[in-house]
Write a protein that holds these residues in place. Structure first.
Motif, mmCIF file in Angstrom:
data_model
loop_
_atom_site.group_PDB
_atom_site.id
_atom_site.type_symbol
_atom_site.label_atom_id
_atom_site.label_comp_id
_atom_site.label_asym_id
_atom_site.label_seq_id
_atom_site.Cartn_x
_atom_site.Cartn_y
_atom_site.Cartn_z
ATOM 1 N N VAL A 7 0.866 -1.171 0.000
ATOM 2 C CA VAL A 7 0.000 0.000 0.000
ATOM 3 C C VAL A 7 0.900 1.217 0.000
ATOM 4 N N GLU A 8 0.865 1.986 -1.070
ATOM 5 C CA GLU A 8 1.660 3.197 -1.201
ATOM 6 C C GLU A 8 3.107 2.974 -0.787
ATOM 7 N N GLY A 9 3.720 1.909 -1.263
ATOM 8 C CA GLY A 9 5.123 1.648 -1.000
ATOM 9 C C GLY A 9 5.398 0.952 0.321
ATOM 10 N N LEU A 10 4.407 0.787 1.173
ATOM 11 C CA LEU A 10 4.589 0.086 2.444
ATOM 12 C C LEU A 10 4.162 -1.361 2.280
ATOM 13 N N ARG A 11 4.832 -2.239 2.952
ATOM 14 C CA ARG A 11 4.459 -3.644 2.935
ATOM 15 C C ARG A 11 4.039 -4.047 4.336
ATOM 16 N N PHE A 12 2.975 -4.782 4.425
ATOM 17 C CA PHE A 12 2.527 -5.289 5.717
ATOM 18 C C PHE A 12 1.872 -6.633 5.501
ATOM 19 N N ASP A 13 1.882 -7.438 6.540
ATOM 20 C CA ASP A 13 1.270 -8.750 6.474
ATOM 21 C C ASP A 13 -0.216 -8.644 6.778
ATOM 22 N N VAL A 14 -1.012 -9.238 5.930
ATOM 23 C CA VAL A 14 -2.447 -9.296 6.169
ATOM 24 C C VAL A 14 -2.696 -10.490 7.074
ATOM 25 N N ARG A 16 -4.166 -13.686 8.796
ATOM 26 C CA ARG A 16 -5.033 -14.759 8.321
ATOM 27 C C ARG A 16 -6.347 -14.707 9.101
ATOM 28 N N MET A 17 -7.413 -15.024 8.427
ATOM 29 C CA MET A 17 -8.734 -14.960 9.045
ATOM 30 C C MET A 17 -8.862 -15.858 10.274
ATOM 31 N N PRO A 18 -8.363 -17.101 10.261
ATOM 32 C CA PRO A 18 -8.501 -17.919 11.475
ATOM 33 C C PRO A 18 -7.845 -17.278 12.701
ATOM 34 N N SER A 19 -6.714 -16.599 12.521
ATOM 35 C CA SER A 19 -6.053 -15.930 13.647
ATOM 36 C C SER A 19 -6.923 -14.802 14.184
ATOM 37 N N MET A 20 -7.510 -14.038 13.264
ATOM 38 C CA MET A 20 -8.372 -12.935 13.693
ATOM 39 C C MET A 20 -9.593 -13.467 14.425
ATOM 40 N N LEU A 21 -10.150 -14.561 13.942
ATOM 41 C CA LEU A 21 -11.312 -15.156 14.618
ATOM 42 C C LEU A 21 -10.943 -15.691 15.993
ATOM 43 N N LEU A 22 -9.756 -16.256 16.113
ATOM 44 C CA LEU A 22 -9.305 -16.761 17.415
ATOM 45 C C LEU A 22 -9.138 -15.618 18.406
ATOM 46 N N VAL A 23 -8.495 -14.543 17.986
ATOM 47 C CA VAL A 23 -8.301 -13.388 18.868
ATOM 48 C C VAL A 23 -9.650 -12.767 19.225
ATOM 49 N N ALA A 24 -10.537 -12.640 18.252
ATOM 50 C CA ALA A 24 -11.868 -12.091 18.528
ATOM 51 C C ALA A 24 -12.624 -12.983 19.502
ATOM 52 N N ILE A 84 -0.975 -11.682 27.396
ATOM 53 C CA ILE A 84 0.157 -12.620 27.426
ATOM 54 C C ILE A 84 -0.185 -13.873 26.629
ATOM 55 N N LEU A 85 -1.379 -14.403 26.829
ATOM 56 C CA LEU A 85 -1.806 -15.596 26.098
ATOM 57 C C LEU A 85 -1.777 -15.351 24.592
ATOM 58 N N ILE A 86 -2.367 -14.254 24.160
ATOM 59 C CA ILE A 86 -2.474 -13.976 22.728
ATOM 60 C C ILE A 86 -1.103 -13.713 22.112
ATOM 61 N N ARG A 87 -0.278 -12.936 22.791
ATOM 62 C CA ARG A 87 1.021 -12.573 22.215
ATOM 63 C C ARG A 87 2.078 -13.651 22.387
ATOM 64 N N LEU A 92 0.169 -14.320 18.343
ATOM 65 C CA LEU A 92 -0.734 -13.527 17.506
ATOM 66 C C LEU A 92 -0.655 -12.061 17.906
ATOM 67 N N GLY A 93 0.290 -11.331 17.364
ATOM 68 C CA GLY A 93 0.402 -9.905 17.634
ATOM 69 C C GLY A 93 1.680 -9.565 18.375
ATOM 70 N N THR A 94 1.978 -8.282 18.401
ATOM 71 C CA THR A 94 3.184 -7.786 19.056
ATOM 72 C C THR A 94 2.881 -6.432 19.691
ATOM 73 N N PHE A 95 3.803 -5.985 20.519
ATOM 74 C CA PHE A 95 3.786 -4.632 21.049
ATOM 75 C C PHE A 95 4.998 -3.923 20.462
ATOM 76 N N GLY A 96 4.833 -2.683 20.072
ATOM 77 C CA GLY A 96 5.945 -1.932 19.496
ATOM 78 C C GLY A 96 6.678 -1.130 20.554
ATOM 79 N N GLY A 97 7.695 -0.424 20.117
ATOM 80 C CA GLY A 97 8.451 0.442 21.003
ATOM 81 C C GLY A 97 9.390 -0.326 21.910
ATOM 82 N N GLN A 98 9.657 0.230 23.060
ATOM 83 C CA GLN A 98 10.597 -0.345 24.019
ATOM 84 C C GLN A 98 9.868 -1.225 25.024
#
Length: 120
Positions: A7-14, A16-24, A84-87, A92-98
């Protein structure tokens, strides 16, 4: 990379639907459990405080407020555990920064999000 989108020169991972459903699903379960926990604690206080004669009448309000605050503290801790469980456990997911991988940081993030101060 499969699942990557440009998207406009940026790359990101989409995700997967099963992961999103699990987190939801985990999120909905945690919200439902915390709602049940809060309801039961307030219901218990409402049932037993009026009949209690050894706590002065005005102090019963303080006990009720303290009980509600303890319920919120338990809920924040449950949400921190869900982060903690999700990450860490499900990856499934990360926290940015320090962000340091300590329970206190998950708990702080949970408090900050729970009180609507911001998202991290």
């Amino acid at each position: 990379m499969p699942g990557a989108t440009a998207v406009e020169g940026l790359r990101f991972d989409v995700p997967r639907m099963p992961s999103m459903l699990l987190v939801a699903s985990i999120s909905i379960a945690v919200v439902a459990f915390c709602t049940y926990l809060h309801y039961e604690l307030l219901s218990h206080l409402n049932e037993h405080l009026p009949a209690n004669e050894w706590i002065p009448r005005r102090a019963k309000v303080l006990v009720a407020v303290f009980g509600a605050m303890m319920s919120h503290a338990m809920q924040v801790t449950i949400f921190a555990g869900a982060y903690i469980l999700i990450r860490d456990q499900l990856g499934l997911g990360t926290f940015g920064g320090q962000f340091q991988n300590h329970f206190a940081n998950f708990w702080y993030f949970s408090i900050e999000t729970y009180t609507s101060l911001g998202m991290g």
